[in-house]
Design an enzyme around this catalytic site. Structure first.
Site, PDB file in Angstrom:
ATOM      1  N   GLU A   3      -3.138  -1.737  -7.082  1.00 21.58           N
ATOM      2  CA  GLU A   3      -2.435  -0.468  -6.965  1.00 21.58           C
ATOM      3  C   GLU A   3      -0.948  -0.687  -6.713  1.00 21.58           C
ATOM      4  O   GLU A   3      -0.546  -1.680  -6.099  1.00 21.58           O
ATOM      5  CB  GLU A   3      -3.051   0.370  -5.838  1.00 21.58           C
ATOM      6  CG  GLU A   3      -4.525   0.692  -6.080  1.00 21.58           C
ATOM      7  CD  GLU A   3      -5.117   1.612  -5.031  1.00 21.58           C
ATOM      8  OE1 GLU A   3      -4.394   2.010  -4.091  1.00 21.58           O
ATOM      9  OE2 GLU A   3      -6.305   1.945  -5.152  1.00 21.58           O
ATOM     10  N   CYS A  10      -5.535  -9.140   8.021  1.00 31.01           N
ATOM     11  CA  CYS A  10      -4.929  -8.347   9.089  1.00 31.01           C
ATOM     12  C   CYS A  10      -5.877  -7.210   9.452  1.00 31.01           C
ATOM     13  O   CYS A  10      -6.363  -6.486   8.575  1.00 31.01           O
ATOM     14  CB  CYS A  10      -3.574  -7.808   8.642  1.00 31.01           C
ATOM     15  SG  CYS A  10      -2.369  -9.114   8.289  1.00 31.01           S
ATOM     16  N   CYS A  17      -6.322  -9.552  -0.874  1.00 29.14           N
ATOM     17  CA  CYS A  17      -5.428 -10.323  -0.015  1.00 29.14           C
ATOM     18  C   CYS A  17      -6.217 -11.417   0.675  1.00 29.14           C
ATOM     19  O   CYS A  17      -7.318 -11.196   1.177  1.00 29.14           O
ATOM     20  CB  CYS A  17      -4.770  -9.417   1.030  1.00 29.14           C
ATOM     21  SG  CYS A  17      -3.519 -10.278   2.026  1.00 29.14           S
ATOM     22  N   SER A  54       6.087  -8.642   8.493  1.00 27.85           N
ATOM     23  CA  SER A  54       5.013  -7.788   9.025  1.00 27.85           C
ATOM     24  C   SER A  54       4.642  -8.330  10.398  1.00 27.85           C
ATOM     25  O   SER A  54       3.769  -9.186  10.527  1.00 27.85           O
ATOM     26  CB  SER A  54       3.797  -7.824   8.087  1.00 27.85           C
ATOM     27  OG  SER A  54       4.109  -7.230   6.850  1.00 27.85           O
ATOM     28  N   LEU A  55       5.303  -7.821  11.412  1.00 25.71           N
ATOM     29  CA  LEU A  55       5.179  -8.393  12.762  1.00 25.71           C
ATOM     30  C   LEU A  55       4.015  -7.761  13.536  1.00 25.71           C
ATOM     31  O   LEU A  55       3.049  -8.432  13.884  1.00 25.71           O
ATOM     32  CB  LEU A  55       6.484  -8.206  13.526  1.00 25.71           C
ATOM     33  CG  LEU A  55       6.600  -8.996  14.821  1.00 25.71           C
ATOM     34  CD1 LEU A  55       6.730 -10.483  14.535  1.00 25.71           C
ATOM     35  CD2 LEU A  55       7.775  -8.502  15.651  1.00 25.71           C
ATOM     36  N   HIS A  56       4.152  -6.488  13.873  1.00 25.39           N
ATOM     37  CA  HIS A  56       3.070  -5.667  14.423  1.00 25.39           C
ATOM     38  C   HIS A  56       2.633  -6.012  15.845  1.00 25.39           C
ATOM     39  O   HIS A  56       1.790  -5.297  16.409  1.00 25.39           O
ATOM     40  CB  HIS A  56       1.851  -5.677  13.500  1.00 25.39           C
ATOM     41  CG  HIS A  56       2.184  -5.420  12.070  1.00 25.39           C
ATOM     42  ND1 HIS A  56       2.869  -4.293  11.660  1.00 25.39           N
ATOM     43  CD2 HIS A  56       1.972  -6.168  10.946  1.00 25.39           C
ATOM     44  CE1 HIS A  56       3.046  -4.336  10.349  1.00 25.39           C
ATOM     45  NE2 HIS A  56       2.519  -5.462   9.896  1.00 25.39           N
ATOM     46  N   ASN A  83      -1.834   4.431   9.200  1.00 24.60           N
ATOM     47  CA  ASN A  83      -2.525   5.304   8.262  1.00 24.60           C
ATOM     48  C   ASN A  83      -4.005   4.931   8.253  1.00 24.60           C
ATOM     49  O   ASN A  83      -4.379   3.890   7.705  1.00 24.60           O
ATOM     50  CB  ASN A  83      -1.929   5.170   6.856  1.00 24.60           C
ATOM     51  CG  ASN A  83      -0.507   5.677   6.805  1.00 24.60           C
ATOM     52  OD1 ASN A  83      -0.251   6.841   7.111  1.00 24.60           O
ATOM     53  ND2 ASN A  83       0.434   4.818   6.453  1.00 24.60           N
ATOM     54  N   SER A 111       8.224  -8.956   1.602  1.00 23.74           N
ATOM     55  CA  SER A 111       7.597  -8.785   2.908  1.00 23.74           C
ATOM     56  C   SER A 111       6.488  -9.814   3.075  1.00 23.74           C
ATOM     57  O   SER A 111       5.630  -9.963   2.206  1.00 23.74           O
ATOM     58  CB  SER A 111       7.010  -7.370   3.026  1.00 23.74           C
ATOM     59  OG  SER A 111       6.285  -7.232   4.226  1.00 23.74           O
ATOM     60  N   CYS A 165       6.671  -0.129  -4.466  1.00 24.37           N
ATOM     61  CA  CYS A 165       5.905  -1.088  -3.673  1.00 24.37           C
ATOM     62  C   CYS A 165       4.960  -1.833  -4.611  1.00 24.37           C
ATOM     63  O   CYS A 165       4.017  -1.242  -5.150  1.00 24.37           O
ATOM     64  CB  CYS A 165       5.134  -0.352  -2.576  1.00 24.37           C
ATOM     65  SG  CYS A 165       4.233  -1.435  -1.457  1.00 24.37           S
ATOM     66  N   GLY A 195      -1.743  -7.950  -1.226  1.00 20.34           N
ATOM     67  CA  GLY A 195      -1.553  -9.394  -1.252  1.00 20.34           C
ATOM     68  C   GLY A 195      -0.423  -9.883  -0.370  1.00 20.34           C
ATOM     69  O   GLY A 195       0.412  -9.107   0.105  1.00 20.34           O
ATOM     70  N   GLU A 196      -0.398 -11.187  -0.148  1.00 24.21           N
ATOM     71  CA  GLU A 196       0.674 -11.878   0.576  1.00 24.21           C
ATOM     72  C   GLU A 196       1.553 -12.577  -0.459  1.00 24.21           C
ATOM     73  O   GLU A 196       1.148 -13.570  -1.070  1.00 24.21           O
ATOM     74  CB  GLU A 196       0.080 -12.893   1.558  1.00 24.21           C
ATOM     75  CG  GLU A 196       1.048 -13.929   2.100  1.00 24.21           C
ATOM     76  CD  GLU A 196       2.295 -13.337   2.749  1.00 24.21           C
ATOM     77  OE1 GLU A 196       3.405 -13.625   2.258  1.00 24.21           O
ATOM     78  OE2 GLU A 196       2.162 -12.584   3.728  1.00 24.21           O
ATOM     79  N   CYS A 203      -5.363  -3.401   8.177  1.00 25.50           N
ATOM     80  CA  CYS A 203      -4.969  -3.157   6.782  1.00 25.50           C
ATOM     81  C   CYS A 203      -6.204  -3.029   5.897  1.00 25.50           C
ATOM     82  O   CYS A 203      -7.047  -3.935   5.854  1.00 25.50           O
ATOM     83  CB  CYS A 203      -4.085  -4.301   6.287  1.00 25.50           C
ATOM     84  SG  CYS A 203      -3.541  -4.086   4.574  1.00 25.50           S
ATOM     85  N   CYS A 239       1.356   3.545   3.463  1.00 23.57           N
ATOM     86  CA  CYS A 239       1.372   2.137   3.850  1.00 23.57           C
ATOM     87  C   CYS A 239       0.033   1.733   4.446  1.00 23.57           C
ATOM     88  O   CYS A 239      -0.503   2.400   5.327  1.00 23.57           O
ATOM     89  CB  CYS A 239       2.485   1.907   4.871  1.00 23.57           C
ATOM     90  SG  CYS A 239       2.697   0.183   5.330  1.00 23.57           S
TER      91      CYS A 239
END
Length: 411
Positions: free
Chosen positions: A121, A149, A145, A255-257, A336, A233, A138, A201-202, A152, A379
């Site tokens: 997507e 995470c 992926c 992408s810290l979080h 989300n 990212s 995006c 994906g990374e 996600c 996101c």
């Protein structure tokens, strides 16, 4: 890509020409020019016995006028157009679904392989800023992926494979073309202003294809995008951040979080391999590889706000300490939810209080506006369909079933 025997000179006699045509027709499939860099195209045309400048001509037709029919490339000789038609194609991934939100967000589902398990997507988000109308795309880099995470939805689908350069740049090609389909070729123009490698994906785990695609984005004969408007990212693949610093100048987002290793190990498992101290040091090294008008003025920190998990005042203080020596902008992202997600979205008041702590300390800190909710384009909501090679989707489904059974017996 299958190997193709090509003509080496325009002066071949009829017998040689016939032999070449026969070999070309026997090839498995045509060569897709869509994902080729300028250097690759130059070599391709030289191998055809043509001048290198043909590469820049064809690139403009493909990436600036969104032409896929060689017959429309009017500044190329008819003989060469016929030759290209026999051995080449310009082919973006197949669009199997498109959805346009009431807020202007657009989402595409692309088929990038055989069957329903090879869908990715892509989302385009329009906005207004001080430079005018902005359209940010995006882009996905993998089918699924390889990372897991915990917050996600993409990661819960597991992983199938990396995307090719043509499949990556094809997402940008299609997003631009979606605004130009009914516009005469001579009047077409590039519409997408910003790209974020932030989809499924990374990106740093598909390094070569992503690097090649970003170089096309920056190339003046392709999309001619500013370095500051192309952002990669990553969840924190430290060695590849260092390699990226050597290879290209684009903006970097992390992408810290989580502001400490214990929590980040839970939310972003790659942190167990590359903990925060290593990650922050890699970001600092990335910024020191500077140049004229570089995109590397700061690192963007992405921080999804999870209710009761990473949104407490002490987390904000820990984040201040972690980032004190790293030029950075902080983007707070309201979570989300996706089906069976084990998290909730932080309250608006909690997010604003978190932002105020960071802003009062001198950081530029924004709250991302949630867009595309009505088409599952927000996101963390990109899932596609993945023929999972990791069994992660199966494991996730088992966990969901176990959790539902516990709730059922307790209720």
């Amino acid at each position: 890509m299958s190997s193709v025997v090509v003509v080496s000179s325009e002066n071949l006699d009829e017998k040689q020409q016939s032999l070449t045509t026969s070999v070309v027709q026997a090839a498995d499939k045509k060569v897709n020019l869509l994902g080729m860099s300028r250097a690759e195209l130059e070599k391709f045309f030289e191998d055809l016995g043509e001048k290198k400048f043909r590469a820049s001509q064809v690139m403009k037709w493909i990436h600036q006028f969104f032409v896929t029919d060689f017959a429309e490339m009017s500044n190329i000789s008819g003989k060469l157009r016929e030759k290209l038609e026999k051995i080449c194609e310009i082919k973006a991934p197949e669009v199997v679904h498109r959805n346009y939100s009431k807020d202007g967000t657009r989402k595409w589902v692309f088929r990038v392989g055989e069957g329903e398990g090879s869908l990715v997507e892509t989302v385009l988000i329009p906005a207004e800023d001080k430079t005018g109308a902005r359209k940010t795309l995006c882009i996905s880099s993998q089918v699924g992926c390889a990372l897991d995470c915990s917050f996600c939805s993409t990661g819960k689908q597991g992983f199938q494979r990396d995307l090719t350069p043509a499949e990556i740049i094809g997402q940008l090609w299609m997003a631009n073309y979606s605004y130009m389909e009914d516009v005469p070729v001579a009047e077409r123009e590039r519409t997408v202003t910003n790209v974020v490698m932030m989809g499924m994906g990374e990106p740093l785990l598909n390094y070569d294809a992503v690097l090649s695609s970003m170089r096309l984005m920056l190339d003046d004969f392709a999309y001619g995008m500013s370095k500051r408007r192309v952002t990669l990212s990553t969840s924190g693949v430290v060695p590849k951040i260092d390699q990226l610093a050597q290879d290209i100048d684009v903006a970097l987002a992390i992408s810290l979080h989580a502001p400490n290793d214990e929590l980040r190990n839970e939310l972003v498992p790659i942190n167990k391999k590359y903990p925060l101290q290593q990650l922050i040091a890699a970001c600092q090294r990335y910024l020191t590889k500077d140049g004229n008008e570089s995109a590397r003025r700061h690192v963007t920190i992405e921080y999804v706000m999870l209710e009761g998990v990473n949104d407490h005042p002490e987390h904000a203080q820990q984040l201040l300490k972690l980032l004190k020596n790293l030029p950075s902008k902080i983007n707070l992202i309201p979570f989300n939810p996706f089906p069976h997600a084990p998290y909730g979205r932080s309250s608006r008041n909690r997010i604003i209080a978190f932002q105020k702590t960071l802003s009062d300390a001198g950081f530029v800190c924004t709250i991302r506006q949630t867009r595309g909710d009505d088409i599952d384009a927000a996101c963390g909501q990109l899932v596609g369909q993945v023929a999972d090679r990791t069994r992660r989707a199966e494991q996730w489904q088992k966990k969901v079933a176990q959790r539902q059974e516990i709730l059922r017996t307790q209720g």
